[in-house]
Design a protein around this motif. Structure first.
Motif, PDB file in Angstrom:
ATOM      1  N   LEU A 115       0.693  -0.955  -0.162  1.00  0.00           N
ATOM      2  CA  LEU A 115      -0.146  -0.061   0.260  1.00  0.00           C
ATOM      3  C   LEU A 115       0.878   1.721   0.307  1.00  0.00           C
ATOM      4  O   LEU A 115       0.917   1.531  -0.712  1.00  0.00           O
ATOM      5  N   ALA A 116       1.837   0.988   0.784  1.00  0.00           N
ATOM      6  CA  ALA A 116       2.837   2.206   1.194  1.00  0.00           C
ATOM      7  C   ALA A 116       4.122   2.770  -0.157  1.00  0.00           C
ATOM      8  O   ALA A 116       4.006   3.564  -0.780  1.00  0.00           O
ATOM      9  N   LEU A 117       4.309   1.374  -0.934  1.00  0.00           N
ATOM     10  CA  LEU A 117       4.783   1.486  -2.306  1.00  0.00           C
ATOM     11  C   LEU A 117       3.760   2.079  -3.443  1.00  0.00           C
ATOM     12  O   LEU A 117       4.633   3.189  -4.497  1.00  0.00           O
ATOM     13  N   LYS A 118       2.822   1.781  -3.291  1.00  0.00           N
ATOM     14  CA  LYS A 118       1.140   3.077  -3.850  1.00  0.00           C
ATOM     15  C   LYS A 118       1.042   4.097  -4.125  1.00  0.00           C
ATOM     16  O   LYS A 118       0.483   4.819  -4.873  1.00  0.00           O
ATOM     17  N   GLY A 119       2.016   5.242  -2.606  1.00  0.00           N
ATOM     18  CA  GLY A 119       1.751   6.076  -2.307  1.00  0.00           C
ATOM     19  C   GLY A 119      -0.178   6.403  -1.630  1.00  0.00           C
ATOM     20  O   GLY A 119       0.307   7.710  -1.387  1.00  0.00           O
ATOM     21  N   THR A 120      -0.493   4.714  -1.119  1.00  0.00           N
ATOM     22  CA  THR A 120      -1.418   4.989  -0.003  1.00  0.00           C
ATOM     23  C   THR A 120      -1.087   5.857   1.237  1.00  0.00           C
ATOM     24  O   THR A 120      -0.339   5.046   1.285  1.00  0.00           O
ATOM     25  N   ASN A 121      -2.295   5.974   1.525  1.00  0.00           N
ATOM     26  CA  ASN A 121      -1.580   6.532   3.688  1.00  0.00           C
ATOM     27  C   ASN A 121      -2.326   5.441   4.181  1.00  0.00           C
ATOM     28  O   ASN A 121      -3.060   4.569   4.073  1.00  0.00           O
ATOM     29  N   VAL A 122      -0.945   5.178   4.961  1.00  0.00           N
ATOM     30  CA  VAL A 122      -2.194   3.807   6.261  1.00  0.00           C
ATOM     31  C   VAL A 122      -1.389   4.316   7.193  1.00  0.00           C
ATOM     32  O   VAL A 122      -1.098   4.995   7.800  1.00  0.00           O
ATOM     33  N   ILE A 123      -2.713   4.204   7.867  1.00  0.00           N
ATOM     34  CA  ILE A 123      -2.449   3.716   9.607  1.00  0.00           C
ATOM     35  C   ILE A 123      -2.516   2.216   9.747  1.00  0.00           C
ATOM     36  O   ILE A 123      -3.999   1.452   9.973  1.00  0.00           O
ATOM     37  N   ALA A 124      -1.420   2.118  10.401  1.00  0.00           N
ATOM     38  CA  ALA A 124      -1.820   0.727  11.463  1.00  0.00           C
ATOM     39  C   ALA A 124      -1.796   0.833  12.695  1.00  0.00           C
ATOM     40  O   ALA A 124      -0.121   1.438  13.118  1.00  0.00           O
ATOM     41  N   ARG A 125      -1.436  -0.762  13.358  1.00  0.00           N
ATOM     42  CA  ARG A 125      -1.484  -0.722  14.529  1.00  0.00           C
ATOM     43  C   ARG A 125      -0.480  -2.242  14.740  1.00  0.00           C
ATOM     44  O   ARG A 125      -1.637  -2.505  14.167  1.00  0.00           O
ATOM     45  N   ALA A 126       0.346  -2.363  15.093  1.00  0.00           N
ATOM     46  CA  ALA A 126       0.998  -3.350  16.286  1.00  0.00           C
ATOM     47  C   ALA A 126       1.785  -3.905  17.099  1.00  0.00           C
ATOM     48  O   ALA A 126       2.307  -2.203  17.095  1.00  0.00           O
ATOM     49  N   LYS A 127       1.658  -4.807  17.630  1.00  0.00           N
ATOM     50  CA  LYS A 127       2.603  -4.962  19.067  1.00  0.00           C
ATOM     51  C   LYS A 127       4.262  -4.267  18.792  1.00  0.00           C
ATOM     52  O   LYS A 127       5.179  -5.048  17.553  1.00  0.00           O
ATOM     53  N   ASN A 128       4.764  -4.710  19.836  1.00  0.00           N
ATOM     54  CA  ASN A 128       5.997  -4.291  19.860  1.00  0.00           C
ATOM     55  C   ASN A 128       6.845  -5.597  19.706  1.00  0.00           C
ATOM     56  O   ASN A 128       6.735  -6.929  19.488  1.00  0.00           O
ATOM     57  N   GLY A 129       8.079  -5.196  18.981  1.00  0.00           N
ATOM     58  CA  GLY A 129       8.678  -6.670  17.896  1.00  0.00           C
ATOM     59  C   GLY A 129       8.171  -6.886  16.895  1.00  0.00           C
ATOM     60  O   GLY A 129       8.729  -8.227  16.469  1.00  0.00           O
ATOM     61  N   THR A 130       6.669  -6.777  16.502  1.00  0.00           N
ATOM     62  CA  THR A 130       6.316  -7.178  14.721  1.00  0.00           C
ATOM     63  C   THR A 130       7.323  -6.738  13.718  1.00  0.00           C
ATOM     64  O   THR A 130       6.814  -7.176  12.808  1.00  0.00           O
ATOM     65  N   GLY A 131       8.139  -5.536  13.797  1.00  0.00           N
ATOM     66  CA  GLY A 131       8.385  -5.530  12.205  1.00  0.00           C
ATOM     67  C   GLY A 131       8.216  -4.094  12.207  1.00  0.00           C
ATOM     68  O   GLY A 131       7.444  -3.832  10.233  1.00  0.00           O
ATOM     69  N   LYS A 132       7.523  -3.693  12.556  1.00  0.00           N
ATOM     70  CA  LYS A 132       6.206  -2.558  12.468  1.00  0.00           C
ATOM     71  C   LYS A 132       8.006  -0.922  11.369  1.00  0.00           C
ATOM     72  O   LYS A 132       7.167  -0.298  10.160  1.00  0.00           O
ATOM     73  N   THR A 133       8.512  -0.838  12.360  1.00  0.00           N
ATOM     74  CA  THR A 133       9.986   0.285  11.976  1.00  0.00           C
ATOM     75  C   THR A 133      10.117  -0.428  10.462  1.00  0.00           C
ATOM     76  O   THR A 133       9.704   0.126   9.282  1.00  0.00           O
TER      77      THR A 133
END
Length: 132
Positions: free
Chosen positions: A16-34
């Motif tokens: 989604l981000a590569l397409k230029g779509t705005n993204v709102i996401a939430r995930a626990k620590n250590g899941t690879g968000k960065t």
């Protein structure tokens, strides 16, 4: 960096981000968000432009350092230049660094606002912003 397969957050958000779509996401620590936001940001950087093209806002100095490390590791082969700018450090060091090549800034809100108000941080070419 030891990735073999994308985590669920990466699998859902990177395309989604590569397409230029705005993204709102939430995930626990250590899941690879960065990495989920860093990979698309790095991919969209044009290293031929000596301008800030992405701003990643984080709440703490510690998170800024961790995020910068991930971006530098993921972006080293593309020669992406990333800098950290946080409160609690000398402003003059940031001013000096801003006069060099910087494509991505990882910063706390107060410090980047200060640098922008002083017209040191040129955000006119910044096309991507991440709120972590």
């Amino acid at each position: 960096m030891g990735f073999e397969w994308p985590s669920p957050i990466q699998e859902e958000t990177i395309p989604l981000a590569l397409k230029g779509t705005n993204v709102i996401a939430r995930a626990k620590n250590g899941t690879g968000k960065t990495a989920a936001y860093s990979i698309p940001v790095i991919e969209k950087i044009d290293i031929s432009k000596n301008k800030i093209q992405a701003l990643i806002l984080v709440p703490t100095r510690e998170l800024a350092m961790q995020t910068s490390f991930v971006i530098k590791e993921l972006g080293k082969h593309k020669k992406v230049e990333c800098m950290v700018s946080t409160g609690g450090t000398q402003v003059k060091e940031d001013i000096y660094r801003m006069n060099q090549t910087v494509h991505i800034v990882v910063a706390t809100p107060g410090r980047i606002n200060d640098l922008a108000m002083r017209e040191v941080a040129d955000l006119s070419q910044c096309k991507m912003i991440v709120l972590d």
